[in-house]
Design an enzyme around this catalytic site. Structure first.
Site, PDB file in Angstrom:
ATOM      1  N   TRP A  64       0.847  -1.203   0.000  1.00 37.81           N
ATOM      2  CA  TRP A  64       0.000   0.000   0.000  1.00 37.81           C
ATOM      3  C   TRP A  64       0.873   1.241   0.000  1.00 37.81           C
ATOM      4  O   TRP A  64       2.079   1.179   0.213  1.00 37.81           O
ATOM      5  CB  TRP A  64      -1.010  -0.019   1.134  1.00 37.81           C
ATOM      6  CG  TRP A  64      -0.471  -0.143   2.555  1.00 37.81           C
ATOM      7  CD1 TRP A  64       0.740  -0.592   2.956  1.00 37.81           C
ATOM      8  CD2 TRP A  64      -1.182   0.176   3.745  1.00 37.81           C
ATOM      9  NE1 TRP A  64       0.860  -0.581   4.329  1.00 37.81           N
ATOM     10  CE2 TRP A  64      -0.321  -0.108   4.839  1.00 37.81           C
ATOM     11  CE3 TRP A  64      -2.445   0.666   4.028  1.00 37.81           C
ATOM     12  CZ2 TRP A  64      -0.701   0.095   6.169  1.00 37.81           C
ATOM     13  CZ3 TRP A  64      -2.824   0.861   5.351  1.00 37.81           C
ATOM     14  CH2 TRP A  64      -1.966   0.578   6.404  1.00 37.81           C
ATOM     15  N   ASN A  65       0.228   2.374  -0.292  1.00 40.53           N
ATOM     16  CA  ASN A  65       0.950   3.638  -0.430  1.00 40.53           C
ATOM     17  C   ASN A  65       0.179   4.776   0.229  1.00 40.53           C
ATOM     18  O   ASN A  65      -1.049   4.727   0.357  1.00 40.53           O
ATOM     19  CB  ASN A  65       1.101   4.014  -1.914  1.00 40.53           C
ATOM     20  CG  ASN A  65       1.830   2.971  -2.714  1.00 40.53           C
ATOM     21  OD1 ASN A  65       3.023   2.809  -2.604  1.00 40.53           O
ATOM     22  ND2 ASN A  65       1.081   2.258  -3.554  1.00 40.53           N
ATOM     23  N   HIS A  72      -6.832  19.437  -8.118  1.00 39.46           N
ATOM     24  CA  HIS A  72      -7.062  19.670  -9.541  1.00 39.46           C
ATOM     25  C   HIS A  72      -5.919  19.112 -10.382  1.00 39.46           C
ATOM     26  O   HIS A  72      -5.442  19.741 -11.319  1.00 39.46           O
ATOM     27  CB  HIS A  72      -7.290  21.166  -9.781  1.00 39.46           C
ATOM     28  CG  HIS A  72      -8.459  21.691  -9.021  1.00 39.46           C
ATOM     29  ND1 HIS A  72      -9.724  21.776  -9.549  1.00 39.46           N
ATOM     30  CD2 HIS A  72      -8.570  22.123  -7.731  1.00 39.46           C
ATOM     31  CE1 HIS A  72     -10.561  22.248  -8.640  1.00 39.46           C
ATOM     32  NE2 HIS A  72      -9.876  22.459  -7.523  1.00 39.46           N
ATOM     33  N   HIS A  76     -10.186  15.525 -13.202  1.00 34.03           N
ATOM     34  CA  HIS A  76     -10.739  15.977 -11.932  1.00 34.03           C
ATOM     35  C   HIS A  76     -12.042  16.731 -12.109  1.00 34.03           C
ATOM     36  O   HIS A  76     -12.421  17.130 -13.216  1.00 34.03           O
ATOM     37  CB  HIS A  76      -9.724  16.832 -11.164  1.00 34.03           C
ATOM     38  CG  HIS A  76      -9.364  18.117 -11.841  1.00 34.03           C
ATOM     39  ND1 HIS A  76      -8.309  18.225 -12.718  1.00 34.03           N
ATOM     40  CD2 HIS A  76      -9.912  19.366 -11.771  1.00 34.03           C
ATOM     41  CE1 HIS A  76      -8.215  19.471 -13.157  1.00 34.03           C
ATOM     42  NE2 HIS A  76      -9.187  20.184 -12.596  1.00 34.03           N
ATOM     43  N   ASP A  78     -14.416  19.923 -10.876  1.00 39.43           N
ATOM     44  CA  ASP A  78     -14.445  21.258 -10.278  1.00 39.43           C
ATOM     45  C   ASP A  78     -15.781  21.473  -9.586  1.00 39.43           C
ATOM     46  O   ASP A  78     -16.842  21.405 -10.235  1.00 39.43           O
ATOM     47  CB  ASP A  78     -14.297  22.340 -11.343  1.00 39.43           C
ATOM     48  CG  ASP A  78     -12.908  22.427 -11.941  1.00 39.43           C
ATOM     49  OD1 ASP A  78     -11.986  21.789 -11.406  1.00 39.43           O
ATOM     50  OD2 ASP A  78     -12.755  23.135 -12.957  1.00 39.43           O
ATOM     51  N   HIS A  82     -14.841  26.192  -5.968  1.00 41.50           N
ATOM     52  CA  HIS A  82     -13.496  26.378  -6.525  1.00 41.50           C
ATOM     53  C   HIS A  82     -13.264  27.815  -6.991  1.00 41.50           C
ATOM     54  O   HIS A  82     -12.131  28.291  -6.955  1.00 41.50           O
ATOM     55  CB  HIS A  82     -13.314  25.411  -7.700  1.00 41.50           C
ATOM     56  CG  HIS A  82     -12.032  25.543  -8.456  1.00 41.50           C
ATOM     57  ND1 HIS A  82     -10.800  25.675  -7.835  1.00 41.50           N
ATOM     58  CD2 HIS A  82     -11.770  25.570  -9.798  1.00 41.50           C
ATOM     59  CE1 HIS A  82      -9.846  25.759  -8.751  1.00 41.50           C
ATOM     60  NE2 HIS A  82     -10.407  25.719  -9.946  1.00 41.50           N
ATOM     61  N   HIS A 210     -14.848  29.051 -15.692  1.00 44.88           N
ATOM     62  CA  HIS A 210     -14.846  28.946 -14.230  1.00 44.88           C
ATOM     63  C   HIS A 210     -15.824  29.944 -13.618  1.00 44.88           C
ATOM     64  O   HIS A 210     -16.621  29.609 -12.732  1.00 44.88           O
ATOM     65  CB  HIS A 210     -13.438  29.202 -13.689  1.00 44.88           C
ATOM     66  CG  HIS A 210     -12.493  28.059 -13.868  1.00 44.88           C
ATOM     67  ND1 HIS A 210     -11.847  27.799 -15.059  1.00 44.88           N
ATOM     68  CD2 HIS A 210     -12.072  27.107 -12.997  1.00 44.88           C
ATOM     69  CE1 HIS A 210     -11.073  26.735 -14.908  1.00 44.88           C
ATOM     70  NE2 HIS A 210     -11.183  26.295 -13.671  1.00 44.88           N
TER      71      HIS A 210
END
Length: 261
Positions: A64-65, A72, A76, A78, A82, A210
């Site tokens: 695992w990590n 973003h 992804h 928004d 944002h 945006h």
């Protein structure tokens, strides 16, 4: 309890291949391109993995990590919060789950973007598409296909920047306002690093996708790929961002369901 017939038909269709599941997500790794803002602004984080254990003395039976990433980074979602125009609206964890599954309209501008990386979609382009395909879907996504996903292997070619800034296709300011204000879609999905065109920093307002979409309680999806596998209408998009409390967005696994003959 008997399974509703519509869900049974969905499962049967996926098993038979009558419904194809298309992955619209760019693989997420340290080489995934990320947006770069001018010096002086805060920068997003490149995706990084930190190994915790890998079948060794730190954990003999498991791998695992930890990971570090910007909200973003990569493909992804928004959320409205944002952008300053949506600062009092939903964070990514508050987006209603029912809005994460929606029909899609796919508009193809690959030829125009190949000739001009600064190509801008105008209102008339969308109205012409509607003449041929019907109205944009109520409560659905407007997906902008430009062929830009073919550049996703390289930060340099993906951002396509020079001394004047990045050069990537997108919506004009007038078109962004019109789509956000006057059409019934819930969001915009693109193949580029952000929902705005590369030169949108010089538009009025700056970064209009945006500003208008998020200010109207709508959403963005970025760094999509495989839009060429979707028809102009009829696909259903499933967007699965991480539900980060107070998050402005999140990496997402984005899938499309496509009915095949």
């Amino acid at each position: 309890m008997t399974q509703p017939s519509v869900l049974a038909a969905l499962v049967s269709g996926m098993r038979s291949g009558a419904i194809e599941v298309v992955d619209l997500t760019s693989p997420l790794s340290s080489s995934t391109p990320v947006i770069q803002l001018p010096p002086g602004f805060g920068q997003t984080q490149v995706f990084e993995l930190e190994e915790i254990s890998r079948y060794d003395d730190r954990g003999p039976a498991w791998y695992w990590n930890n990971f570090r990433s910007g909200e973003h980074t990569g493909t992804h979602f928004d959320a409205p919060v944002h952008w300053v125009t949506g600062k009092d609206l939903d964070d990514v964890a508050s987006v209603p789950a029912r809005r994460l599954i929606a029909p899609a309209a796919v508009l193809d501008f690959t030829a125009q973007a190949a000739k001009d990386p600064d190509f801008l979609v105008e209102v008339d382009h969308i109205k012409a598409w509607e003449t041929d395909n019907g109205p944009l879907p109520d409560g659905g996504w407007l997906l902008l296909r430009t062929g830009w996903d073919a550049r996703g292997h390289s930060q340099e070619t993906f951002l396509n920047s020079d001394e004047n800034g990045p050069h990537t296709p997108g919506l004009s300011s007038d078109c962004a306002r019109w789509v956000a204000d006057e059409t019934p879609v819930i969001g915009l999905g693109v193949e580029t690093v952000g929902t705005d065109a590369g030169r949108a920093h010089s538009f009025d307002p700056a970064f209009p996708c945006h500003s208008y979409f998020l200010g109207n309680d709508k959403y963005g999806l970025t760094q999509l790929r495989n839009l060429a596998a979707l028809p102009p209408t009829g696909a259903v998009v499933i967007a699965g961002p991480l539900p980060i409390v107070a998050g402005s967005g999140a990496p997402a696994r984005v899938l499309a369901l496509v009915e095949r003959a």
